[in-house]
Design a protein around this motif. Sequence first.
Motif, short mmCIF file in Angstrom:
data_model
loop_
_atom_site.label_atom_id
_atom_site.label_comp_id
_atom_site.label_asym_id
_atom_site.label_seq_id
_atom_site.Cartn_x
_atom_site.Cartn_y
_atom_site.Cartn_z
N GLY A 16 0.79 -1.23 0.00
CA GLY A 16 0.00 0.00 0.00
C GLY A 16 0.82 1.28 0.00
O GLY A 16 0.33 2.32 0.41
N VAL A 17 2.07 1.18 -0.45
CA VAL A 17 2.96 2.34 -0.45
C VAL A 17 3.20 2.81 -1.88
O VAL A 17 3.60 2.02 -2.74
CB VAL A 17 4.32 2.00 0.22
CG1 VAL A 17 5.27 3.18 0.16
CG2 VAL A 17 4.10 1.55 1.66
N ALA A 18 2.97 4.08 -2.13
CA ALA A 18 3.24 4.67 -3.44
C ALA A 18 4.73 5.00 -3.53
O ALA A 18 5.33 5.42 -2.53
CB ALA A 18 2.41 5.93 -3.63
N PRO A 19 5.35 4.83 -4.69
CA PRO A 19 6.76 5.16 -4.83
C PRO A 19 7.10 6.59 -4.39
O PRO A 19 8.14 6.80 -3.75
CB PRO A 19 7.02 4.96 -6.33
CG PRO A 19 6.06 3.88 -6.71
CD PRO A 19 4.82 4.20 -5.91
N ASN A 20 6.23 7.55 -4.66
CA ASN A 20 6.55 8.93 -4.26
C ASN A 20 6.58 9.08 -2.74
O ASN A 20 7.34 9.91 -2.22
CB ASN A 20 5.60 9.94 -4.91
CG ASN A 20 4.16 9.74 -4.52
OD1 ASN A 20 3.69 8.62 -4.34
ND2 ASN A 20 3.43 10.83 -4.41
N ASP A 21 5.80 8.28 -2.00
CA ASP A 21 5.86 8.33 -0.54
C ASP A 21 7.17 7.73 -0.03
O ASP A 21 7.78 8.27 0.90
CB ASP A 21 4.67 7.61 0.08
CG ASP A 21 3.39 8.41 -0.01
OD1 ASP A 21 3.46 9.66 -0.11
OD2 ASP A 21 2.31 7.79 0.02
N ALA A 22 7.61 6.65 -0.65
CA ALA A 22 8.90 6.06 -0.26
C ALA A 22 10.03 7.06 -0.54
O ALA A 22 10.93 7.23 0.28
CB ALA A 22 9.14 4.76 -1.02
N GLU A 23 9.98 7.71 -1.68
CA GLU A 23 10.98 8.73 -2.02
C GLU A 23 10.98 9.85 -0.99
O GLU A 23 12.05 10.29 -0.54
CB GLU A 23 10.73 9.31 -3.40
CG GLU A 23 11.05 8.36 -4.53
CD GLU A 23 10.89 9.01 -5.90
OE1 GLU A 23 10.85 10.26 -6.00
OE2 GLU A 23 10.79 8.25 -6.88
N HIS A 24 9.82 10.31 -0.60
CA HIS A 24 9.72 11.40 0.37
C HIS A 24 10.39 11.01 1.69
O HIS A 24 11.15 11.80 2.26
CB HIS A 24 8.26 11.77 0.62
CG HIS A 24 8.09 12.83 1.66
ND1 HIS A 24 8.22 14.17 1.37
CD2 HIS A 24 7.85 12.75 2.99
CE1 HIS A 24 8.05 14.86 2.48
NE2 HIS A 24 7.82 14.01 3.47
N VAL A 25 10.12 9.80 2.17
CA VAL A 25 10.69 9.35 3.44
C VAL A 25 12.22 9.30 3.35
O VAL A 25 12.92 9.73 4.26
CB VAL A 25 10.08 8.00 3.87
CG1 VAL A 25 10.86 7.35 5.00
CG2 VAL A 25 8.62 8.21 4.27
N VAL A 26 12.74 8.82 2.25
CA VAL A 26 14.20 8.76 2.09
C VAL A 26 14.78 10.16 2.00
O VAL A 26 15.78 10.47 2.66
CB VAL A 26 14.59 7.90 0.86
CG1 VAL A 26 16.08 8.01 0.57
CG2 VAL A 26 14.18 6.45 1.06
N ARG A 27 14.17 11.02 1.23
CA ARG A 27 14.69 12.39 1.05
C ARG A 27 14.65 13.20 2.35
O ARG A 27 15.50 14.05 2.58
CB ARG A 27 13.91 13.13 -0.03
CG ARG A 27 14.27 12.71 -1.42
CD ARG A 27 13.68 13.66 -2.46
NE ARG A 27 14.17 13.32 -3.77
CZ ARG A 27 13.43 12.75 -4.72
NH1 ARG A 27 12.16 12.49 -4.51
NH2 ARG A 27 13.97 12.45 -5.88
N GLN A 28 13.66 12.95 3.17
CA GLN A 28 13.48 13.73 4.40
C GLN A 28 14.08 13.04 5.63
O GLN A 28 13.78 13.45 6.76
CB GLN A 28 11.98 13.99 4.64
CG GLN A 28 11.30 14.73 3.52
CD GLN A 28 11.91 16.09 3.27
OE1 GLN A 28 12.19 16.84 4.18
NE2 GLN A 28 12.13 16.41 2.00
#
Length: 89
Positions: free
Chosen positions: A18-30
Amino acid sequence: MLEFRWIGWNIAKCEKHGVAPNDAEHVVRQARRPYPRQIDDGKWLVWGQTPTGFFLQVVYVLDPDGTVFVLHAMPMTDRQKRQHRRRRK
């Protein structure tokens, strides 16, 4: 700026949880200390929150060219959320 490499395999793995790629990217970037944290030979772990308030765990590797390749992204358990809140204090 971090660049990410997405292929069908890692997109499907994220979406399975249930995780969108853009949410995973956000968590890594932040990522904030103590993250990212090395957990295995070349693998990195980040715990963090999406802009919409979901807490995620993301595991990734860095490709030789420096791009981020997400191996795993899923919602954090309640226990992980408590641990995360304690670490941030």
